[in-house]
Design a protein around this motif. Structure first.
Motif, PDB file in Angstrom:
ATOM      1  N   LEU A 197     -12.392 -44.857 -75.675  1.00  0.00           N
ATOM      2  CA  LEU A 197     -11.657 -43.647 -76.053  1.00  0.00           C
ATOM      3  C   LEU A 197     -12.294 -42.973 -77.272  1.00  0.00           C
ATOM      4  O   LEU A 197     -12.520 -41.761 -77.285  1.00  0.00           O
ATOM      5  N   GLU A 198     -12.600 -43.776 -78.284  1.00  0.00           N
ATOM      6  CA  GLU A 198     -13.220 -43.222 -79.482  1.00  0.00           C
ATOM      7  C   GLU A 198     -14.667 -42.795 -79.225  1.00  0.00           C
ATOM      8  O   GLU A 198     -15.166 -41.850 -79.851  1.00  0.00           O
ATOM      9  N   ALA A 199     -15.339 -43.472 -78.309  1.00  0.00           N
ATOM     10  CA  ALA A 199     -16.694 -43.060 -77.929  1.00  0.00           C
ATOM     11  C   ALA A 199     -16.657 -41.698 -77.247  1.00  0.00           C
ATOM     12  O   ALA A 199     -17.554 -40.857 -77.453  1.00  0.00           O
ATOM     13  N   TYR A 200     -15.635 -41.454 -76.452  1.00  0.00           N
ATOM     14  CA  TYR A 200     -15.496 -40.136 -75.839  1.00  0.00           C
ATOM     15  C   TYR A 200     -15.256 -39.072 -76.903  1.00  0.00           C
ATOM     16  O   TYR A 200     -15.794 -37.958 -76.828  1.00  0.00           O
ATOM     17  N   ARG A 201     -14.459 -39.415 -77.902  1.00  0.00           N
ATOM     18  CA  ARG A 201     -14.215 -38.463 -78.986  1.00  0.00           C
ATOM     19  C   ARG A 201     -15.518 -38.115 -79.699  1.00  0.00           C
ATOM     20  O   ARG A 201     -15.715 -36.982 -80.143  1.00  0.00           O
ATOM     21  N   GLU A 202     -16.426 -39.088 -79.781  1.00  0.00           N
ATOM     22  CA  GLU A 202     -17.701 -38.889 -80.473  1.00  0.00           C
ATOM     23  C   GLU A 202     -18.738 -38.196 -79.596  1.00  0.00           C
ATOM     24  O   GLU A 202     -19.437 -37.280 -80.034  1.00  0.00           O
TER      25      GLU A 202
END
Length: 620
Positions: free
Chosen positions: A108-113
């Motif tokens: 999820l946080e990788a998608y945000r990045e």
């Protein structure tokens, strides 16, 4: 590991999203019995749902749908990201803080990045959807070789997706018109399933492996391929293959629950289990199934399990129970498929689950990547001869279709389209026997189209490399990716396949076929580079034993003319023509001929049997 589902309504559509999500959760409960959750946003007219099979971070922190720390993104995710710890460290270095020990939060946080480029950073098996509240978009992606399923539909009400066809059908408005070309396609040559992106219904599709999709306002805005199959740049040596296999097995043993293995006693599963045992402080639990106690598969598995000190269990074929299992598989999968090992795998996984094990490793994919089937001897020989025949291509193209068959079809075809040429020729034989002539004129050979789609992604090279890559992506998915997902998840078990790791796939693409098949006659020389890489893991007599596929002791002809014959007689006596697709009289004649002589291919009859069983389920 779990199931996912979701709905995105079109503007102005009033629909009870919650009831659709609850129906999806109920249908897919077997994929994730450890918990369930749903979330919806009335402003965006979107809802997501998730059934959980808890593997990592068994606490409530691992529940899905999961939101990002800023509340903007919401995800449902099915699969495992094996490089999640590495990704987490990279993201933490950028100042991102994590609150769980899950790969879901990292994704999820990788998608945000990284945004829609995120699949490029992932090593694993996955299908997922991320909702962005800023623009109401839904980003969806599926892993490179399609180990995790993703089914979707565009309807008058909006967009719906899930892990299985029956769950997508919970969305009102799905077009369930039968896809005649898709059903007819599974009767051509070696195909035993309906290839992606098609399904048995015109209104439902599967996201292709290695592809991503963007959905807005209830419509698919864009679908694209993010994966370009590329050969590794490193030397193709047995030593490097061994290093990759060890790394792949070690990564797939990471779990907060016990991990077991399927063991047939063949090269692939034996190598995986031996490495597992070396990396484990406790005996590995292994499982095998055969016809009876004298089955050669079971004998080999016993030898290997005893050598390694595994806690080993074996099980035997029960025709009555396994016919019921087959019905259940067709109902769960939601469309026809024919492969007896799916039944065997479900039976094993049910026992595995009863033993308290949620994760098993298996040897799927090694034969496709390193050429382990006896048919590869002939394919390797053809590949060596074809360059010498290429000057004859203009003459071969002038031959009538009925003469331009087999190797001659390969001579006339372009690189990337050679396997498809075989399917286009075989279509004429397969369909002429049982397809209604009026419908046959309108059918598109969707199998050949998909073979060409994937084949054209490879650079020009030996035919055997093209043939086996498209087999992995299209022709043999029933025995590779579907076989490692469907029967296991039906029993609430996650199956991991070390040989399908993307680094091993790239290594295989870089390895010349003569390092895999070193003889055109000696089957013991198949999969040669792999056998050299694991020669200390598998006893010599098993390493070079004749090839046996999983469940080889239980053949389709044996069950259809034996314990399943009475039921098969009933099926073929009351045939469903599927809206005029089939010529009933011709099919009955083939069935009767199958019972009296050996001129009819049993696999063709078995596929017709599966289609009819599925059709009977629809009418119930």
């Amino acid at each position: 590991m779990c199931s996912i589902g979701g709905v995105v309504l079109r503007p102005g559509v009033a629909l009870d999203i919650r009831s659709v999500l609850e129906r999806m959760l109920s249908i897919q409960h077997h994929r994730g019995p450890d918990g369930q959750g749903y979330w919806w946003d009335t402003k965006s007219s979107i809802g997501l749902c998730h059934n959980r099979l808890a593997i990592l971070d068994l606490s409530e922190n691992g529940r899905q749908p999961m939101q990002s720390s800023n509340g903007i993104l919401t995800i449902v995710f099915n699969g495992e990201i094996y490089n999640w710890r590495e990704l987490r460290r990279q993201l933490e270095a950028k100042g991102i803080r994590f609150h769980t020990g899950t790969d879901t939060e990292v994704l999820l946080e990788a998608y945000r990045e990284f945004g829609t480029e995120v699949p490029q950073y992932l090593r694993g098996m996955f299908s997922f959807a991320v909702h962005d509240s800023r623009d109401g978009s839904l980003f969806c992606a599926r892993d490179r070789v399609g180990k995790k399923p993703f089914v979707y539909a565009e309807t008058s009400n909006g967009f719906a997706f899930a892990s299985e066809i029956p769950a997508v059908l919970a969305m009102p408005g799905c077009d369930t018109t039968l896809n005649h070309a898709a059903v007819a396609g599974m009767l051509i040559h070696n195909v035993r399933h309906i290839p992606d992106p098609h399904t048995a219904y015109l209104g439902l599709k599967r996201l292709r492996p290695g592809h991503a999709m963007l959905v807005k306002e209830g419509k698919v805005e864009r679908v694209w391929r993010y994966w370009n199959p590329q050969a590794a740049s490193e030397p193709s040596t047995p030593k490097r293959l061994r290093e990759l296999l060890e790394e792949s097995v070690r990564l797939r043993m990471v779990a907060d629950v016990p991990v077991g293995a399927l063991l047939s006693g063949g090269v692939d599963s034996s190598s995986v289990v031996n490495l597992m045992q070396r990396f484990s402080g406790e005996p590995i639990r292994t499982y095998a199934l055969g016809f009876d106690k004298d089955d050669e598969d079971l004998r080999r598995a016993r030898v290997m399990a005893e050598k390694l000190g595994c806690i080993h269990k074996e099980f035997y074929f029960d025709p009555d129970r396994q016919l019921k299992v087959f019905r259940k598989i067709l109902s769960t999968y939601g469309e026809p498929i024919m492969l007896l090992p799916l039944i065997h795998t479900y039976e094993l996984c049910r026992e595995i689950r009863d033993d308290g094990i949620k994760v098993v490793l298996a040897g799927h994919g090694a034969d496709e990547l390193f050429y382990g089937y006896t048919g590869h001897l002939r394919t390797a020989l053809i590949s060596a001869v074809l360059p010498w025949l290429f000057p004859l291509s203009p003459l071969v193209k002038l031959l009538p279709d009925k003469l331009c068959r087999g190797p001659l079809a390969l001579v006339a075809a372009q690189d990337g389209c050679r396997k498809a040429a075989i399917y286009r020729n075989d279509e004429k034989v397969a369909w002429s026997r049982i397809i209604n002539p009026d419908i046959k004129k309108e059918l598109i050979n969707i199998v050949a189209e998909e073979l060409e789609y994937w084949g054209k992604l490879l650079p020009p090279g030996p035919y055997i490399d093209e043939s086996n890559f498209v087999a992995l992506m299209v022709e043999n998915t029933h025995s590779v990716t579907i076989a490692s997902d469907l029967p296991a998840m039906m029993a609430s078990v996650e199956m991991r396949a070390p040989f399908l790791d993307q680094k091993i796939v790239s290594f295989a693409l870089a390895t010349h076929y003569r390092k895999k098949v070193t003889s055109f006659r000696d089957s013991s020389r198949l999969k040669h580079i792999l056998k050299i890489a694991v020669d200390d893991l598998v006893p010599h007599d098993l390493l070079y034993a004749p090839k046996r596929g999983f469940g080889m002791g239980i053949q389709e002809k044996m069950v259809l003319q034996g314990p399943w014959k009475r039921y098969a007689e009933e099926v073929f006596a009351s045939l469903n023509d599927l809206g005029g697709l089939f010529d009933r009289k011709s099919i009955r004649h083939l069935w009767e001929q199958h019972n009296t002589d050996n001129t009819v291919d049993s696999s063709f009859i078995a596929r017709l049997f599966a289609i009819q069983m599925w059709a009977n389920h629809l009418s119930e």
